[in-house]
Design an enzyme around this catalytic site. Structure first.
Site, short mmCIF file in Angstrom:
data_model
loop_
_atom_site.label_atom_id
_atom_site.label_comp_id
_atom_site.label_asym_id
_atom_site.label_seq_id
_atom_site.Cartn_x
_atom_site.Cartn_y
_atom_site.Cartn_z
N GLU A 18 -15.10 4.19 10.85
CA GLU A 18 -14.24 5.38 10.75
C GLU A 18 -14.04 5.61 9.26
O GLU A 18 -13.25 4.92 8.62
CB GLU A 18 -12.88 5.11 11.41
CG GLU A 18 -12.96 4.80 12.90
CD GLU A 18 -13.39 5.99 13.72
OE1 GLU A 18 -13.46 7.12 13.20
OE2 GLU A 18 -13.68 5.80 14.91
N LEU A 19 -14.76 6.57 8.71
CA LEU A 19 -14.81 6.72 7.25
C LEU A 19 -14.06 7.97 6.78
O LEU A 19 -13.30 8.57 7.53
CB LEU A 19 -16.27 6.69 6.80
CG LEU A 19 -17.07 5.50 7.35
CD1 LEU A 19 -18.52 5.55 6.91
CD2 LEU A 19 -16.44 4.17 6.95
N LYS A 54 -9.02 -8.31 8.86
CA LYS A 54 -8.67 -8.34 7.44
C LYS A 54 -7.96 -7.03 7.12
O LYS A 54 -8.56 -5.98 6.99
CB LYS A 54 -9.91 -8.46 6.56
CG LYS A 54 -9.50 -8.77 5.12
CD LYS A 54 -10.39 -8.15 4.05
CE LYS A 54 -10.05 -6.76 3.62
NZ LYS A 54 -8.76 -6.57 2.96
N PRO A 55 -6.62 -7.09 7.00
CA PRO A 55 -5.89 -5.87 6.69
C PRO A 55 -6.02 -5.55 5.20
O PRO A 55 -6.45 -6.39 4.41
CB PRO A 55 -4.45 -6.23 7.04
CG PRO A 55 -4.36 -7.71 6.87
CD PRO A 55 -5.74 -8.27 7.14
N CYS A 62 -6.95 10.15 7.09
CA CYS A 62 -8.35 10.59 7.00
C CYS A 62 -8.58 11.86 7.80
O CYS A 62 -9.63 12.49 7.67
CB CYS A 62 -9.28 9.47 7.45
SG CYS A 62 -8.77 8.73 8.98
N GLY A 72 -11.94 3.02 6.64
CA GLY A 72 -11.72 3.05 5.19
C GLY A 72 -12.62 4.10 4.56
O GLY A 72 -13.05 5.04 5.22
N SER A 73 -12.92 3.88 3.30
CA SER A 73 -13.68 4.89 2.56
C SER A 73 -15.16 4.87 2.95
O SER A 73 -15.70 3.84 3.39
CB SER A 73 -13.55 4.61 1.06
OG SER A 73 -14.07 3.33 0.77
N GLU A 117 -11.96 14.04 -1.04
CA GLU A 117 -10.70 13.89 -0.32
C GLU A 117 -9.58 13.63 -1.34
O GLU A 117 -9.69 12.68 -2.11
CB GLU A 117 -10.84 12.68 0.60
CG GLU A 117 -10.18 12.83 1.92
CD GLU A 117 -10.45 11.63 2.85
OE1 GLU A 117 -9.93 11.65 3.94
OE2 GLU A 117 -11.18 10.70 2.46
N TRP A 143 -4.70 0.82 4.39
CA TRP A 143 -3.25 0.74 4.23
C TRP A 143 -2.50 1.96 4.76
O TRP A 143 -1.28 1.95 4.81
CB TRP A 143 -2.89 0.55 2.74
CG TRP A 143 -3.59 1.53 1.84
CD1 TRP A 143 -4.73 1.30 1.12
CD2 TRP A 143 -3.26 2.90 1.63
NE1 TRP A 143 -5.12 2.43 0.46
CE2 TRP A 143 -4.23 3.44 0.76
CE3 TRP A 143 -2.23 3.75 2.07
CZ2 TRP A 143 -4.22 4.77 0.33
CZ3 TRP A 143 -2.22 5.07 1.65
CH2 TRP A 143 -3.19 5.57 0.79
N ASN A 144 -3.22 3.02 5.11
CA ASN A 144 -2.46 4.24 5.46
C ASN A 144 -1.81 4.16 6.85
O ASN A 144 -0.76 4.75 7.09
CB ASN A 144 -3.31 5.50 5.29
CG ASN A 144 -4.54 5.51 6.15
OD1 ASN A 144 -4.94 4.48 6.69
ND2 ASN A 144 -5.17 6.66 6.27
P1 ADP Z 1 -8.93 2.92 0.81
O1 ADP Z 1 -9.40 3.97 -0.13
O2 ADP Z 1 -8.25 3.41 2.04
O3 ADP Z 1 -8.21 1.77 0.16
P2 ADP Z 1 -11.17 1.17 1.12
O4 ADP Z 1 -12.44 1.49 1.81
O5 ADP Z 1 -11.22 0.84 -0.32
O6 ADP Z 1 -10.26 2.40 1.44
O7 ADP Z 1 -10.40 -0.02 1.85
C1 ADP Z 1 -10.31 -0.14 3.25
C2 ADP Z 1 -10.37 -1.62 3.59
O8 ADP Z 1 -11.62 -2.13 3.18
C3 ADP Z 1 -9.31 -2.48 2.93
O9 ADP Z 1 -8.93 -3.50 3.82
C4 ADP Z 1 -10.07 -3.05 1.75
O10 ADP Z 1 -9.52 -4.27 1.29
C5 ADP Z 1 -11.43 -3.27 2.37
N1 ADP Z 1 -12.53 -3.35 1.40
C6 ADP Z 1 -12.66 -2.72 0.23
N2 ADP Z 1 -13.82 -3.06 -0.37
C7 ADP Z 1 -14.46 -3.93 0.46
C8 ADP Z 1 -15.70 -4.64 0.44
N3 ADP Z 1 -16.54 -4.51 -0.58
N4 ADP Z 1 -16.00 -5.44 1.48
C9 ADP Z 1 -15.16 -5.56 2.52
N5 ADP Z 1 -13.99 -4.92 2.61
C10 ADP Z 1 -13.63 -4.11 1.60
#
Ligand code: ADP
Length: 486
Positions: A257-258, A182-183, A291, A235-236, A388, A158-159
């Site tokens: 990209e973590l 998938k946003p 990030c 994402g994370s 972070e 979302w950032n």
């Molecule tokens: P943030 O801390 O930036 O929200 P996330 O890693 O939780 O980071 O989320 C980044 C993306 O990954 C989002 O689109 C979120 O919906 C998706 N996401 C979170 N958990 C899962 C999962 N178990 N499988 C697939 N996508 C996921």
């Protein structure tokens, strides 16, 4: 002439599957809220497993015709997509600020930055050369070609609701690969809006699809599908590791990209003005929710007091408010959970001896607004040193020697971006080489550019985005050996 749309016209709330807007096979929808006001903007369709299957089938069906276009043909369509995004930057920025909260000017910047990746890969795709290889047998000729990997998927955060998609979809689609996006559930509207513009540009139905809804439903369908050959995720680290392992079953190519835990090192010989403005850029952009954000600021003892004084003046000047207000540099945090994380990092630091010099509290505006914060006397045992914060908190650590500063900077399992400030040319080389990160900013806090490779080392990820390398994530190299030539 390129069509111009109002934000209202680009505000879609259904799934984009096979070129159509569909409500999804289940009646469920979920709310998207404006983080500045807490108001619900709209209810967005929540995809079911069946919807994901439909999208995967549509992508498979779209693959032959799309990958069968010449590079020049695809390039022209992507160029049109780029033009449409640029023409509609104001409407897209409005949607982005509405769902994400960042200041409108920053949202505009993100839209144009994201668009640049589409333009870049529209150009780059015309240069996907193969090789001829000097043969080892006189009757044989050897060559390589680079082909699209097939159907791909992207999962984005979302950032940067637009740019993180453009960085992936630009090269994938340019390469000839359909992509299912998938946003993040917090910010699906920018994704749907650029999906609409891709259709307007002539990207074939089924080539860019946007599936909104719960990660727990969509994620496993995407990772389990043998039809999807590459997954690009931002994402994370925690979710990235899970996705890598889920993708192992079908041996997909993954680009990850973590999380980062970016160090800033300010050496005694730094230009203090440059160091302060670079630190502000890196730390407070998007309210500290990037990030590549400076998470730990290491300052050499000889410059420490002067730097802290100058930085605290600059931090105190940052204007916080609704992203649509004028002269705002910092919007709200994405949600209350983010505010609580920031608070817990500050209270943990204070309980271990840190001092709050500026800010430190929720902002008087209320909601999820937080004061830009500067703390000093940070130490490596604090949570803020290892996790972070993803918020507007700048912790200052003190160090004595270059070796010690580097050791502190590198003492993390993460390695995305790192920044340092110095006037010494030899040190610029030395420290650049020794920082364990994928991206280094020397005397600057802003490093992103579509022509430069972006990505992390260690637990910050695999693969690169942007530059001539970013398209490799969506390509396979094929070796062809032609025999009986003589
Ligand atoms: P943030 O801390 O930036 O929200 P996330 O890693 O939780 O980071 O989320 C980044 C993306 O990954 C989002 O689109 C979120 O919906 C998706 N996401 C979170 N958990 C899962 C999962 N178990 N499988 C697939 N996508 C996921």
């Amino acid at each position: 002439m390129v069509a111009r749309f109002t934000a209202q016209e680009l505000l879609h709330s259904d799934l984009l599957i096979n070129g159509e807007w569909v409500g999804g096979s289940q009646a469920q929808r979920f709310p998207v809220t404006n983080p500045s006001t807490g108001e619900v903007i709209t209810q967005v369709a929540s995809a079911s497993q069946a919807d994901v299957h439909t999208a995967i089938a549509a992508a498979q069906a779209a693959l032959p015709a799309w990958s069968g276009l010449t590079a020049v043909e695809r390039s022209r369509i992507l160029r049109k997509w780029f033009d449409l995004i640029v023409e509609n930057v104001d409407s897209l920025a409005e949607i982005l600020t509405l769902e994400q909260g960042k200041p409108l000017e920053e949202a505009r910047g993100e839209i144009l930055y994201g668009a640049n990746f589409i333009e870049w890969f529209a150009e780059e795709v015309k240069r996907l050369y193969g090789e001829t290889i000097p043969t080892n047998v006189s009757s044989r000729r050897l060559l390589t070609i680079r082909q699209p990997i097939g159907v791909t998927a992207a999962i984005t955060p979302w950032n940067f609701p637009m740019a993180m998609i453009a960085r992936k979809a630009g090269p994938a689609i340019a390469a000839g690969c359909p992509m299912i996006v998938k946003p993040a559930a917090e910010t699906p509207l920018s994704a749907l809006a650029i999906g609409r513009l891709a259709l307007e540009a002539g990207v074939h139905p089924g080539v860019l699809q946007v599936i909104t809804g719960p990660a727990s439903v969509i994620g496993p369908e995407l990772t389990a599908s043998p039809a999807i050959r590459a997954l690009s995720f931002t994402g994370s680290t925690e979710v990235g590791k899970k996705l890598m392992s889920d993708c192992a079953h079908t041996v997909k190519k993954v680009a990850m990209e973590l999380g980062g835990n970016a160090p800033v090192i300010v050496f005694d010989d730094a230009d203090i003005e440059i160091a302060v403005s670079g630190t502000i850029d890196s730390k407070f952009r998007n309210s500290g929710q990037t990030c590549v954000c400076a998470n730990r600021i290491f300052v050499q003892a000889g410059i420490h007091d002067r730097f802290v004084e100058a930085l605290s003046t600059a931090v105190a000047k940052l204007n916080v408010g609704d992203g649509f207000s004028r002269d705002v540099q910092q919007g709200p945090l994405i949600n209350l959970e983010a505010v609580e994380k920031v608070e817990s990092h500050i209270s943990d630091a204070v309980s271990r001896g840190a001092k709050v010099v500026v800010g430190g509290n929720r902002h008087s505006i209320g909601g999820t607004f937080f004061e830009p914060t500067l703390i000093t006397s940070a130490t490596m045992d604090m949570t803020i040193a290892s996790e972070e914060t993803f918020g507007p908190v700048a912790p200052i650590f003190i160090f004595e020697t270059e070796e010690e500063g580097l050791e502190m900077a590198n003492s993390t399992p993460f390695g995305l971006a790192g920044y340092f400030f110095t006037q010494d040319l030899a040190r610029m080389w030395r420290v650049s080489e020794k920082l364990e990160v994928g991206v280094v900013g020397v005397n600057t806090g802003l490093i992103s550019y579509e022509g430069a490779p972006f990505g992390g080392v260690k637990e910050s990820g695999v693969g690169r985005e942007g530059s001539l390398h970013g398209i490799e994530e969506f390509l396979e190299m094929k070796y062809i050996c032609i025999g009986a030539v003589n």
